[in-house]
Scaffold this motif. Structure first.
Motif, mmCIF file in Angstrom:
data_model
loop_
_atom_site.group_PDB
_atom_site.id
_atom_site.type_symbol
_atom_site.label_atom_id
_atom_site.label_comp_id
_atom_site.label_asym_id
_atom_site.label_seq_id
_atom_site.Cartn_x
_atom_site.Cartn_y
_atom_site.Cartn_z
ATOM 1 N N LEU A 1 60.603 -4.091 -37.059
ATOM 2 C CA LEU A 1 60.870 -4.877 -38.262
ATOM 3 C C LEU A 1 59.648 -5.715 -38.622
ATOM 4 O O LEU A 1 59.110 -6.425 -37.761
ATOM 5 C CB LEU A 1 62.040 -5.849 -38.028
ATOM 6 C CG LEU A 1 63.333 -5.300 -37.422
ATOM 7 C CD1 LEU A 1 64.276 -6.435 -37.095
ATOM 8 C CD2 LEU A 1 64.006 -4.354 -38.380
ATOM 9 N N ASN A 2 59.208 -5.629 -39.865
ATOM 10 C CA ASN A 2 58.152 -6.542 -40.317
ATOM 11 C C ASN A 2 58.755 -7.938 -40.410
ATOM 12 O O ASN A 2 59.814 -8.117 -41.023
ATOM 13 C CB ASN A 2 57.639 -6.129 -41.699
ATOM 14 C CG ASN A 2 56.688 -4.961 -41.623
ATOM 15 O OD1 ASN A 2 56.387 -4.468 -40.536
ATOM 16 N ND2 ASN A 2 56.212 -4.509 -42.772
ATOM 17 N N GLY A 3 58.061 -8.914 -39.841
ATOM 18 C CA GLY A 3 58.603 -10.279 -39.810
ATOM 19 C C GLY A 3 58.647 -10.931 -41.176
ATOM 20 O O GLY A 3 59.337 -11.933 -41.356
ATOM 21 N N ILE B 1 59.636 -7.160 -33.470
ATOM 22 C CA ILE B 1 59.396 -7.855 -34.747
ATOM 23 C C ILE B 1 57.908 -8.190 -34.816
ATOM 24 O O ILE B 1 57.366 -8.843 -33.911
ATOM 25 C CB ILE B 1 60.241 -9.151 -34.844
ATOM 26 C CG1 ILE B 1 61.722 -8.853 -34.613
ATOM 27 C CG2 ILE B 1 60.043 -9.818 -36.213
ATOM 28 C CD1 ILE B 1 62.621 -10.088 -34.542
ATOM 29 N N LEU B 2 57.243 -7.727 -35.864
ATOM 30 C CA LEU B 2 55.800 -7.989 -36.031
ATOM 31 C C LEU B 2 55.623 -9.243 -36.871
ATOM 32 O O LEU B 2 56.129 -9.314 -37.998
ATOM 33 C CB LEU B 2 55.129 -6.818 -36.755
ATOM 34 C CG LEU B 2 55.110 -5.470 -36.040
ATOM 35 C CD1 LEU B 2 54.474 -4.423 -36.940
ATOM 36 C CD2 LEU B 2 54.353 -5.563 -34.718
ATOM 37 N N ILE B 3 54.908 -10.222 -36.336
ATOM 38 C CA ILE B 3 54.825 -11.484 -37.091
ATOM 39 C C ILE B 3 53.402 -11.870 -37.498
ATOM 40 O O ILE B 3 53.204 -12.924 -38.088
ATOM 41 C CB ILE B 3 55.476 -12.657 -36.316
ATOM 42 C CG1 ILE B 3 54.771 -12.908 -34.972
ATOM 43 C CG2 ILE B 3 56.962 -12.421 -36.124
ATOM 44 C CD1 ILE B 3 55.137 -14.247 -34.369
ATOM 45 N N GLY B 4 52.400 -11.036 -37.170
ATOM 46 C CA GLY B 4 51.033 -11.387 -37.560
ATOM 47 C C GLY B 4 50.558 -12.648 -36.831
ATOM 48 O O GLY B 4 51.049 -12.961 -35.749
ATOM 49 N N ILE C 1 58.890 -9.984 -29.803
ATOM 50 C CA ILE C 1 58.215 -10.490 -30.996
ATOM 51 C C ILE C 1 56.718 -10.365 -30.715
ATOM 52 O O ILE C 1 56.234 -10.880 -29.696
ATOM 53 C CB ILE C 1 58.607 -11.972 -31.237
ATOM 54 C CG1 ILE C 1 60.126 -12.092 -31.397
ATOM 55 C CG2 ILE C 1 57.881 -12.540 -32.448
ATOM 56 C CD1 ILE C 1 60.649 -13.524 -31.310
ATOM 57 N N ILE C 2 55.999 -9.637 -31.575
ATOM 58 C CA ILE C 2 54.569 -9.415 -31.317
ATOM 59 C C ILE C 2 53.741 -10.071 -32.413
ATOM 60 O O ILE C 2 53.980 -9.855 -33.608
ATOM 61 C CB ILE C 2 54.233 -7.902 -31.250
ATOM 62 C CG1 ILE C 2 55.082 -7.227 -30.163
ATOM 63 C CG2 ILE C 2 52.749 -7.688 -30.986
ATOM 64 C CD1 ILE C 2 54.790 -5.742 -29.970
ATOM 65 N N GLY C 3 52.771 -10.867 -32.010
ATOM 66 C CA GLY C 3 51.906 -11.528 -32.990
ATOM 67 C C GLY C 3 50.696 -12.126 -32.312
ATOM 68 O O GLY C 3 50.521 -12.003 -31.097
HETATM 69 P P1 GTP Z 1 50.068 -7.542 -47.719
HETATM 70 O O1 GTP Z 1 50.531 -7.350 -49.120
HETATM 71 O O2 GTP Z 1 48.600 -7.460 -47.511
HETATM 72 O O3 GTP Z 1 50.636 -8.774 -47.070
HETATM 73 O O4 GTP Z 1 50.579 -6.278 -46.925
HETATM 74 P P2 GTP Z 1 51.976 -5.845 -46.333
HETATM 75 O O5 GTP Z 1 53.136 -6.377 -47.100
HETATM 76 O O6 GTP Z 1 51.905 -4.365 -46.158
HETATM 77 O O7 GTP Z 1 51.999 -6.595 -44.971
HETATM 78 P P3 GTP Z 1 51.119 -6.308 -43.689
HETATM 79 O O8 GTP Z 1 50.923 -4.840 -43.516
HETATM 80 O O9 GTP Z 1 49.895 -7.148 -43.725
HETATM 81 O O10 GTP Z 1 52.080 -6.847 -42.587
HETATM 82 C C1 GTP Z 1 53.351 -6.282 -42.314
HETATM 83 C C2 GTP Z 1 53.966 -7.089 -41.165
HETATM 84 O O11 GTP Z 1 53.164 -6.941 -40.010
HETATM 85 C C3 GTP Z 1 54.039 -8.586 -41.447
HETATM 86 O O12 GTP Z 1 55.230 -9.090 -40.916
HETATM 87 C C4 GTP Z 1 52.839 -9.151 -40.715
HETATM 88 O O13 GTP Z 1 53.095 -10.456 -40.245
HETATM 89 C C5 GTP Z 1 52.706 -8.180 -39.547
HETATM 90 N N1 GTP Z 1 51.300 -8.010 -39.142
HETATM 91 C C6 GTP Z 1 50.235 -7.801 -39.954
HETATM 92 N N2 GTP Z 1 49.102 -7.704 -39.217
HETATM 93 C C7 GTP Z 1 49.474 -7.858 -37.929
HETATM 94 C C8 GTP Z 1 48.757 -7.875 -36.681
HETATM 95 O O14 GTP Z 1 47.524 -7.759 -36.622
HETATM 96 N N3 GTP Z 1 49.502 -8.032 -35.561
HETATM 97 C C9 GTP Z 1 50.868 -8.183 -35.586
HETATM 98 N N4 GTP Z 1 51.514 -8.332 -34.440
HETATM 99 N N5 GTP Z 1 51.567 -8.198 -36.732
HETATM 100 C C10 GTP Z 1 50.878 -8.026 -37.883
#
Ligand code: GTP
Length: 416
Positions: free
Chosen positions: A112-114, A6-9, A55-57
């Protein structure tokens, strides 16, 4: 064996979610009584083959430790948080921690995008992926409107194989109404493709062609991995019609709250009717104190330790832990922060930002805070943590930053 990532930013992300993300990292913001990414974890643990969730962030481990420990106790799978030393992008963190993902040689892993919320059809996605033996990545896709599609990753498919022939992330002009939901199944061999992408990024960074890349390890999963994979017959998309949305703004949290309440409301409806008058769907934490004369719902989540006094009316709102809503006040289309207080006979009201019900496949418009005239766009009202709204005041379409004690009514304002 399967795994999930799970990517959480990190704290730099989720800016549109402020001030709600000032106290709680967005991935831990409660939706329908559970932290946002607990819904992802629940979807993963439904698959008995899924043995580990990573969970990666880039939040500090202190932010995540309690949550991970709670989840570990609640679900019988390994759940770990891996902290990026700096934000590495949606692909960089995944590649950096590849050995942890590959450990134990899983058959594949979910990614999974978080910040998405959905009725995750992970089992179907996994079957779909298995049926295509050469698939490195299977993307969950959904239909969007023509105008909204350009805000997402757009997919063009070859029929009937469903292989992705073209992928453009947030295109400048219309490409396709089939969009990427940020939910994937990946085979381990995807790391070979990522190694090439990583090498290209490194070469670009050190030769000065990095084009503003913040770190040599930074990589975009969508642009550096998915886009080049299109047309290779190694990437497929499964189109779904299940509910899917993103949590970007406070308005989208209220929308997600409604759907998760409908999907996962296991609380006994009759037990809740004993507490006060409720309109489904409602989540009331067992430790909340609710006066029997209050009327709650639909679409309301009430957190731990909240006090709701006599004659209160709440609909379409999230009330966070230990907040107090005093006698005869009304809260609708709002988020009330932790330990905030709404005085008696007051009214806290926002404007819903649901998808247009007249447009098939419409998604939420995550409109910016301000319109082109510099005025606040109508949206849900937000009271930051510890905000005090005095008795007999009106707060309409406004955002109040944490710990502010208001002294009068406000309309369409940000109160700093
Ligand atoms: P925005 O409209 O800019 O928010 O773009 P998006 O909907 O495409 O989202 P984004 O690509 O920024 O992020 C997708 C998922 O990846 C989200 O759950 C973010 O929390 C996560 N994410 C974004 N950048 C990073 C990062 O540098 N590291 C990690 N681990 N997760 C990330």
């Amino acid at each position: 064996m399967l795994k999930a990532v799970i990517l959480i930013g990190g704290p730099q992300k989720g800016t549109r979610f402020r001030p709600l993300s000032l106290d709680t990292p967005k991935p831990l913001f409660p939706i329908a009584g559970k932290p946002l990414i607990q819904h992802h974890i629940e979807a993963c643990v439904k698959l008995p083959e899924c043995r580990e969730i990573l969970i990666i962030g880039s939040y500090t481990t202190t932010h995540m430790a309690q949550f991970v420990s709670d989840m570990q106790k609640e679900y019988h799978v390994i759940i770990r948080y891996l902290q990026e030393f700096t934000p590495l992008g949606t692909g960089g963190g995944l590649y950096h921690f590849r050995d942890q993902i590959r450990a134990g040689n899983p058959s594949a892993f979910f990614l999974l995008n978080g910040d998405v919320c959905a009725d995750f059809p992970l089992k179907q996605l996994w079957y779909f992926h298995q049926e295509r033996s050469n698939a490195l990545v299977t993307i969950m896709g959904t239909e969007a409107t023509r105008e909204q599609s350009v805000h997402y990753g757009c997919l063009v498919l070859e029929e009937p194989s469903k292989s992705v022939t073209h992928y453009v992330e947030k295109p400048n002009s219309y490409v396709s109404t089939l969009i990427n939901c940020g939910v994937y199944v990946c085979s381990l061999n995807v790391f070979h493709i990522m190694a090439d992408a990583f090498q290209r990024k490194q070469d670009g960074f050190y030769s000065g062609n990095g084009q503003g890349t913040p770190h040599p390890g930074y990589m975009s999963w969508e642009q550096d991995v998915l886009a080049p994979l299109a047309g290779t017959k190694k990437m497929y998309a499964m189109q779904v019609t299940n509910w899917w949305s993103q949590v970007k703004t406070a308005g989208s949290a209220i929308y997600a709250n409604r759907h998760y309440l409908m999907l996962s409301n296991k609380q006994d409806e009759d037990a809740k009717k004993d507490i006060c008058h409720v309109f489904s769907e409602v989540f009331i934490h067992p430790s909340a104190s609710v006066d029997p004369t209050a009327v709650i719902g639909p679409n309301v989540s009430i957190g731990a330790g909240v006090t709701i006094k006599a004659g209160v009316r709440i609909k379409e709102s999230i009330i966070l832990n230990n907040a107090t809503i005093h006698e005869h006040s009304l809260v609708m289309y709002s988020v009330v922060g932790q330990e905030a207080s709404v005085g008696e006979w007051s009214r806290v009201e926002g404007t819903p930002s649901d998808p247009d019900p007249n447009k098939p496949f419409a998604k939420m418009d995550n409109t910016p805070l301000f319109n082109t005239d510099g005025r606040l766009n109508p949206s849900v009202s937000i009271l930051g943590a510890g905000v005090v709204v005095p008795a007999e005041t009106i707060l309409l379409n406004s955002i109040v930053l944490p710990h502010k004690h208001l002294t009068r009514s406000f309309k369409h304002e940000i109160i700093l």
